[in-house]
Structures are given as structure tokens and as C-alpha cells.
Design a protein around this motif. Sequence first.
Motif, PDB file in Angstrom:
ATOM      1  N   ALA A   1     -20.955  -0.790  28.145  1.00 57.25           N
ATOM      2  CA  ALA A   1     -21.523   0.557  28.106  1.00 57.25           C
ATOM      3  C   ALA A   1     -20.476   1.580  27.672  1.00 57.25           C
ATOM      4  O   ALA A   1     -20.756   2.466  26.843  1.00 57.25           O
ATOM      5  N   ASP A   2     -19.249   1.468  28.207  1.00 57.65           N
ATOM      6  CA  ASP A   2     -18.187   2.391  27.812  1.00 57.65           C
ATOM      7  C   ASP A   2     -17.801   2.186  26.350  1.00 57.65           C
ATOM      8  O   ASP A   2     -17.520   3.151  25.632  1.00 57.65           O
ATOM      9  N   ALA A   3     -17.769   0.935  25.913  1.00 54.45           N
ATOM     10  CA  ALA A   3     -17.424   0.644  24.523  1.00 54.45           C
ATOM     11  C   ALA A   3     -18.460   1.240  23.579  1.00 54.45           C
ATOM     12  O   ALA A   3     -18.121   1.794  22.528  1.00 54.45           O
ATOM     13  N   ARG A   4     -19.707   1.132  23.955  1.00 54.23           N
ATOM     14  CA  ARG A   4     -20.770   1.688  23.110  1.00 54.23           C
ATOM     15  C   ARG A   4     -20.620   3.206  22.990  1.00 54.23           C
ATOM     16  O   ARG A   4     -20.740   3.762  21.889  1.00 54.23           O
ATOM     17  N   ARG A   5     -20.364   3.875  24.100  1.00 56.45           N
ATOM     18  CA  ARG A   5     -20.185   5.329  24.054  1.00 56.45           C
ATOM     19  C   ARG A   5     -18.967   5.708  23.221  1.00 56.45           C
ATOM     20  O   ARG A   5     -18.972   6.708  22.496  1.00 56.45           O
ATOM     21  N   MET A   6     -17.905   4.913  23.330  1.00 54.55           N
ATOM     22  CA  MET A   6     -16.680   5.212  22.586  1.00 54.55           C
ATOM     23  C   MET A   6     -16.854   4.974  21.091  1.00 54.55           C
ATOM     24  O   MET A   6     -16.421   5.769  20.265  1.00 54.55           O
ATOM     25  N   TRP A   7     -17.487   3.844  20.733  1.00 53.53           N
ATOM     26  CA  TRP A   7     -17.512   3.437  19.323  1.00 53.53           C
ATOM     27  C   TRP A   7     -18.590   4.141  18.509  1.00 53.53           C
ATOM     28  O   TRP A   7     -18.360   4.540  17.368  1.00 53.53           O
ATOM     29  N   LEU A   8     -19.763   4.304  19.095  1.00 52.00           N
ATOM     30  CA  LEU A   8     -20.877   4.885  18.338  1.00 52.00           C
ATOM     31  C   LEU A   8     -20.797   6.401  18.408  1.00 52.00           C
ATOM     32  O   LEU A   8     -21.521   7.069  19.149  1.00 52.00           O
ATOM     33  N   VAL A   9     -19.903   6.958  17.576  1.00 50.57           N
ATOM     34  CA  VAL A   9     -19.672   8.398  17.588  1.00 50.57           C
ATOM     35  C   VAL A   9     -20.910   9.124  17.058  1.00 50.57           C
ATOM     36  O   VAL A   9     -21.642   8.621  16.197  1.00 50.57           O
ATOM     37  N   ALA A  10     -21.132  10.308  17.595  1.00 48.76           N
ATOM     38  CA  ALA A  10     -22.300  11.097  17.193  1.00 48.76           C
ATOM     39  C   ALA A  10     -22.026  11.848  15.895  1.00 48.76           C
ATOM     40  O   ALA A  10     -20.875  12.075  15.514  1.00 48.76           O
ATOM     41  N   ALA A  11     -23.087  12.232  15.206  1.00 45.22           N
ATOM     42  CA  ALA A  11     -22.972  13.071  14.027  1.00 45.22           C
ATOM     43  C   ALA A  11     -22.295  14.395  14.432  1.00 45.22           C
ATOM     44  O   ALA A  11     -22.465  14.853  15.566  1.00 45.22           O
ATOM     45  N   PRO A  12     -21.477  14.966  13.541  1.00 47.74           N
ATOM     46  CA  PRO A  12     -21.326  14.618  12.125  1.00 47.74           C
ATOM     47  C   PRO A  12     -20.382  13.448  11.855  1.00 47.74           C
ATOM     48  O   PRO A  12     -20.058  13.170  10.706  1.00 47.74           O
ATOM     49  N   GLY A  13     -19.925  12.782  12.905  1.00 50.62           N
ATOM     50  CA  GLY A  13     -19.178  11.541  12.693  1.00 50.62           C
ATOM     51  C   GLY A  13     -20.104  10.469  12.124  1.00 50.62           C
ATOM     52  O   GLY A  13     -21.310  10.676  11.971  1.00 50.62           O
ATOM     53  N   ARG A  14     -19.531   9.322  11.837  1.00 50.93           N
ATOM     54  CA  ARG A  14     -20.301   8.267  11.158  1.00 50.93           C
ATOM     55  C   ARG A  14     -19.814   6.912  11.638  1.00 50.93           C
ATOM     56  O   ARG A  14     -18.611   6.714  11.870  1.00 50.93           O
ATOM     57  N   VAL A  15     -20.744   5.974  11.770  1.00 52.04           N
ATOM     58  CA  VAL A  15     -20.424   4.592  12.125  1.00 52.04           C
ATOM     59  C   VAL A  15     -21.058   3.689  11.078  1.00 52.04           C
ATOM     60  O   VAL A  15     -22.222   3.889  10.705  1.00 52.04           O
ATOM     61  N   VAL A  16     -20.302   2.712  10.597  1.00 50.90           N
ATOM     62  CA  VAL A  16     -20.821   1.788   9.588  1.00 50.90           C
ATOM     63  C   VAL A  16     -20.573   0.354  10.027  1.00 50.90           C
ATOM     64  O   VAL A  16     -19.757   0.086  10.916  1.00 50.90           O
ATOM     65  N   VAL A  17     -21.287  -0.551   9.397  1.00 51.16           N
ATOM     66  CA  VAL A  17     -21.034  -1.978   9.556  1.00 51.16           C
ATOM     67  C   VAL A  17     -20.866  -2.598   8.176  1.00 51.16           C
ATOM     68  O   VAL A  17     -21.436  -2.119   7.189  1.00 51.16           O
ATOM     69  N   ALA A  18     -20.065  -3.655   8.125  1.00 51.36           N
ATOM     70  CA  ALA A  18     -19.981  -4.505   6.936  1.00 51.36           C
ATOM     71  C   ALA A  18     -20.870  -5.701   7.206  1.00 51.36           C
ATOM     72  O   ALA A  18     -20.774  -6.332   8.262  1.00 51.36           O
ATOM     73  N   THR A  19     -21.747  -6.009   6.273  1.00 49.62           N
ATOM     74  CA  THR A  19     -22.652  -7.138   6.460  1.00 49.62           C
ATOM     75  C   THR A  19     -22.584  -8.068   5.262  1.00 49.62           C
ATOM     76  O   THR A  19     -22.306  -7.646   4.141  1.00 49.62           O
ATOM     77  N   GLU A  20     -22.823  -9.339   5.539  1.00 48.59           N
ATOM     78  CA  GLU A  20     -23.020 -10.341   4.499  1.00 48.59           C
ATOM     79  C   GLU A  20     -24.273 -11.097   4.897  1.00 48.59           C
ATOM     80  O   GLU A  20     -24.251 -11.894   5.827  1.00 48.59           O
ATOM     81  N   GLY A  21     -25.361 -10.781   4.221  1.00 54.46           N
ATOM     82  CA  GLY A  21     -26.649 -11.282   4.656  1.00 54.46           C
ATOM     83  C   GLY A  21     -26.999 -10.631   5.976  1.00 54.46           C
ATOM     84  O   GLY A  21     -26.932  -9.413   6.133  1.00 54.46           O
ATOM     85  N   GLU A  22     -27.344 -11.442   6.964  1.00 56.11           N
ATOM     86  CA  GLU A  22     -27.686 -10.927   8.280  1.00 56.11           C
ATOM     87  C   GLU A  22     -26.472 -10.820   9.197  1.00 56.11           C
ATOM     88  O   GLU A  22     -26.578 -10.324  10.319  1.00 56.11           O
ATOM     89  N   ARG A  23     -25.324 -11.263   8.731  1.00 56.30           N
ATOM     90  CA  ARG A  23     -24.133 -11.329   9.591  1.00 56.30           C
ATOM     91  C   ARG A  23     -23.317 -10.049   9.503  1.00 56.30           C
ATOM     92  O   ARG A  23     -23.001  -9.572   8.410  1.00 56.30           O
ATOM     93  N   VAL A  24     -22.976  -9.474  10.642  1.00 53.75           N
ATOM     94  CA  VAL A  24     -22.082  -8.323  10.699  1.00 53.75           C
ATOM     95  C   VAL A  24     -20.648  -8.837  10.773  1.00 53.75           C
ATOM     96  O   VAL A  24     -20.287  -9.568  11.700  1.00 53.75           O
ATOM     97  N   THR A  25     -19.840  -8.475   9.784  1.00 51.59           N
ATOM     98  CA  THR A  25     -18.474  -8.989   9.695  1.00 51.59           C
ATOM     99  C   THR A  25     -17.414  -7.952  10.044  1.00 51.59           C
ATOM    100  O   THR A  25     -16.234  -8.282  10.145  1.00 51.59           O
ATOM    101  N   GLY A  26     -17.826  -6.711  10.221  1.00 49.70           N
ATOM    102  CA  GLY A  26     -16.864  -5.674  10.565  1.00 49.70           C
ATOM    103  C   GLY A  26     -17.576  -4.369  10.842  1.00 49.70           C
ATOM    104  O   GLY A  26     -18.781  -4.228  10.581  1.00 49.70           O
ATOM    105  N   THR A  27     -16.824  -3.411  11.362  1.00 47.41           N
ATOM    106  CA  THR A  27     -17.395  -2.115  11.679  1.00 47.41           C
ATOM    107  C   THR A  27     -16.303  -1.057  11.636  1.00 47.41           C
ATOM    108  O   THR A  27     -15.112  -1.363  11.793  1.00 47.41           O
TER     109      THR A  27
END
Length: 235
Positions: free
Chosen positions: A110-136
Motif C-alpha cells: 500500500a505504501d509502495a503504491r502511494r509512493m510510486w503512482l504519483v498524481a498528475a501533473p506527474g506521470r507514471v509509465v510502464v514498458a511492455t512487451e506484449g502483455e508483459r510489463v518489463t519496467g516502470t
Amino acid sequence: MGPARHRAVPGVLACVAGAGDPAVPQHGAVFVLFGQTRDARDVVAARGILLATGGAPPVGQSPCAVVLRPGAARVIREARAEDWPAIWPIVHDICTEQETFPYDPAMSEADARRMWLVAAPGRVVVATEGERVTGTANMYANRPGPGSHIASGSLMVAAGARGTGVGRALAADLIGWARRTGFAAIQFNAVVDVNTAAIRLYESLGFVTLGTAPGAFRHPERGDVGLRVMWLDLR
């Protein structure tokens, strides 16, 4: 269409039929050398040429059988709420490794989610290959108020995808976002001094080290090591 098969002597250039068009994708391709699956790090693909690597072939087999299978293209996209179950293992692994980020290894999900998923105007992205998330990565203003014209961010790559270009793709996306958004520079506040892969990557993208806080990071194997402040001027 089935996978194309080509032969090449290890260490020798061999023409790949049809690869000169848009070709052998730099990412998202699988090469099987002597029955062992390896990724594109083991070959160089350019202008329809593959450089096969490896040792002597097994007795009775051809020098090198390279099987090219088209794979999923790498995509960097904005993270969605449903991506969190794939992001959390990446964050958790890196926190518990205690080698590259000064985050609490006992941080709850829960703490990690609050820390990592920053609110706008910040931005969070993922790197994907097909359905697999390989980075963020996340990105945001480094400081509020008078410091809000400088960007910052953090990049994390899944253990199985390190060394394959995911970090570079995420860093390039962060830089592009900062330019588009009008930031004057990007500042990374705590790059571990022995994280040579990250330092080489950032330097190749134009970052410089402004200074190092000696002994500011307690590495589990190397003891107290420095934390760098790294800077990329966008003006």
C-alpha cells in the motif's frame, strides 16, 4: 508464416533473407543458438546482417542454427490502475535488493503504491512487451514552488529484462516528457555510486554528476557508498 531459419558460423557475419526491410527488430525477437534461447543481446542485427555468437557447435549439428521469431514490440505507455499488480513485484524486488534505491525494504504494498503512482501533473509509465510489463518509471517536479521548473523521476526494470534496453527506453521517455512539459532540466537526486549500469546509461544521454554525497548509501555487499546528484540541462 513460420519462423525463418538461417545458418551462420559463430562470430561470422551471415546475410539474413528479408531482414533488410524493416527487418530484424532490435527488440522483440528471440534467437535460438544451439537450442538455447537468447535475446537480441547475443546478436547484432543491422541492414539484414546477424552476427552470431557462441562456441563450438555440438557434435553432429550445424555450426549455428538461428531461429528468428517475431516477438512483441516494446511499448512505453502511461500506466493504468490495472497495471499495479505487475508493477508491484518490480518495485518490491528492487526495494528488497537494497542495491540501487534508498527505499525501505520493508515498505508495504500500500505504501509502495502511494509512493510510486504519483498524481498528475506527474506521470507514471510502464514498458511492455506484449502483455508483459518489463519496467516502470515515474516523473514529476523535483521540488514544489521555486523548484518546480526542474524535473525528476525514478526508473525500475524487472530483473529478467535488465540489460535489454528497457532502462534506456524509459529514460528517453522521461527526457521527452520533461522537454514537452517545459522543464529546464532533470535532476536525479540519489544515484548509487556503484550502480555503474545506470550511471553509464545516464551519461550516454547527456547527464553529468554535480556531486557525490560520500557514504550516504549503505550497500548490502559494498558497505557505505556514495550517492550522486546527476543533472541534464534541457535549455
